[in-house]
Design a protein around this motif. Structure first.
Motif, PDB file in Angstrom:
ATOM      1  N   GLU A   5       0.815  -1.223   0.000  1.00 19.32           N
ATOM      2  CA  GLU A   5       0.000   0.000   0.000  1.00 19.32           C
ATOM      3  C   GLU A   5       0.844   1.266   0.000  1.00 19.32           C
ATOM      4  O   GLU A   5       0.307   2.361   0.029  1.00 19.32           O
ATOM      5  N   THR A   6       2.188   1.127  -0.046  1.00 20.57           N
ATOM      6  CA  THR A   6       3.049   2.300  -0.065  1.00 20.57           C
ATOM      7  C   THR A   6       2.673   3.167  -1.259  1.00 20.57           C
ATOM      8  O   THR A   6       2.554   2.684  -2.376  1.00 20.57           O
ATOM      9  N   GLY A   7       2.471   4.450  -0.999  1.00 26.21           N
ATOM     10  CA  GLY A   7       2.066   5.365  -2.053  1.00 26.21           C
ATOM     11  C   GLY A   7       0.565   5.486  -2.208  1.00 26.21           C
ATOM     12  O   GLY A   7       0.086   6.358  -2.918  1.00 26.21           O
ATOM     13  N   ILE A   8      -0.181   4.593  -1.558  1.00 28.20           N
ATOM     14  CA  ILE A   8      -1.640   4.683  -1.593  1.00 28.20           C
ATOM     15  C   ILE A   8      -2.157   5.121  -0.228  1.00 28.20           C
ATOM     16  O   ILE A   8      -2.828   6.122  -0.113  1.00 28.20           O
ATOM     17  N   ASN A  10       0.076   5.033   2.620  1.00 23.95           N
ATOM     18  CA  ASN A  10       1.194   5.413   3.489  1.00 23.95           C
ATOM     19  C   ASN A  10       2.421   5.728   2.647  1.00 23.95           C
ATOM     20  O   ASN A  10       2.438   5.479   1.445  1.00 23.95           O
ATOM     21  N   LEU A  11       3.426   6.275   3.291  1.00 23.48           N
ATOM     22  CA  LEU A  11       4.662   6.629   2.607  1.00 23.48           C
ATOM     23  C   LEU A  11       5.760   5.598   2.817  1.00 23.48           C
ATOM     24  O   LEU A  11       6.899   5.826   2.441  1.00 23.48           O
ATOM     25  N   GLY A  12       5.435   4.476   3.427  1.00 21.43           N
ATOM     26  CA  GLY A  12       6.422   3.437   3.667  1.00 21.43           C
ATOM     27  C   GLY A  12       6.762   3.336   5.142  1.00 21.43           C
ATOM     28  O   GLY A  12       6.211   4.043   5.981  1.00 21.43           O
ATOM     29  N   PRO A  13       7.706   2.453   5.473  1.00 23.56           N
ATOM     30  CA  PRO A  13       8.041   2.210   6.878  1.00 23.56           C
ATOM     31  C   PRO A  13       8.864   3.337   7.497  1.00 23.56           C
ATOM     32  O   PRO A  13       9.521   4.105   6.796  1.00 23.56           O
ATOM     33  N   GLY A  17      16.195   3.173  13.251  1.00 18.00           N
ATOM     34  CA  GLY A  17      16.888   4.109  14.124  1.00 18.00           C
ATOM     35  C   GLY A  17      16.114   5.372  14.446  1.00 18.00           C
ATOM     36  O   GLY A  17      16.569   6.190  15.236  1.00 18.00           O
ATOM     37  N   LEU A  18      14.946   5.558  13.834  1.00 22.54           N
ATOM     38  CA  LEU A  18      14.119   6.734  14.114  1.00 22.54           C
ATOM     39  C   LEU A  18      12.841   6.324  14.815  1.00 22.54           C
ATOM     40  O   LEU A  18      12.298   5.245  14.553  1.00 22.54           O
ATOM     41  N   THR A  19      12.358   7.173  15.695  1.00 20.41           N
ATOM     42  CA  THR A  19      11.027   6.952  16.265  1.00 20.41           C
ATOM     43  C   THR A  19       9.999   7.439  15.241  1.00 20.41           C
ATOM     44  O   THR A  19      10.336   8.142  14.279  1.00 20.41           O
TER      45      THR A  19
END
Length: 94
Positions: A5-8, A10-13, A17-19
């Motif tokens: 669903e990336t791009g539909i 959500n923008l991906g994971p 290393g980031l919250t």
């Protein structure tokens, strides 16, 4: 075949290393929230505006964190709405 669903929706994971909040604050948002606009409709975008307005009364750093999340949610909602309209048009054309 694995559907993505990336791009539909959500923008991906979130990058390793980031919250979630750090990744959200690192985004460049095309769609900007206007908390002074009142649609008076029960929508995702108006919900994000209301979160922003309520956050105005909170102390830092909570205020900035909630505003960053509201702004990102608004942006994601606008992107998803646009993509869903594109997909709907593709189905109508097919």
């Amino acid at each position: 075949m694995k559907l993505d669903e990336t791009g539909i929706t959500n923008l991906g994971p979130v990058p390793e290393g980031l919250t979630f909040l750090e990744a959200t604050k690192a985004l460049t948002l095309k769609h900007r929230i206007n908390p002074d606009h009142h649609s008076k409709r029960l929508t995702v975008c108006e919900t994000q505006r209301e979160i922003w307005r309520i956050a105005d009364g909170l102390p830092e750093p909570v205020r900035s964190d909630l505003k960053a999340l509201a702004a990102a949610g608004y942006h994601y909602g606008k992107c998803m709405d646009l993509r869903m309209k594109q997909l709907k048009a593709m189905l109508a054309d097919g």
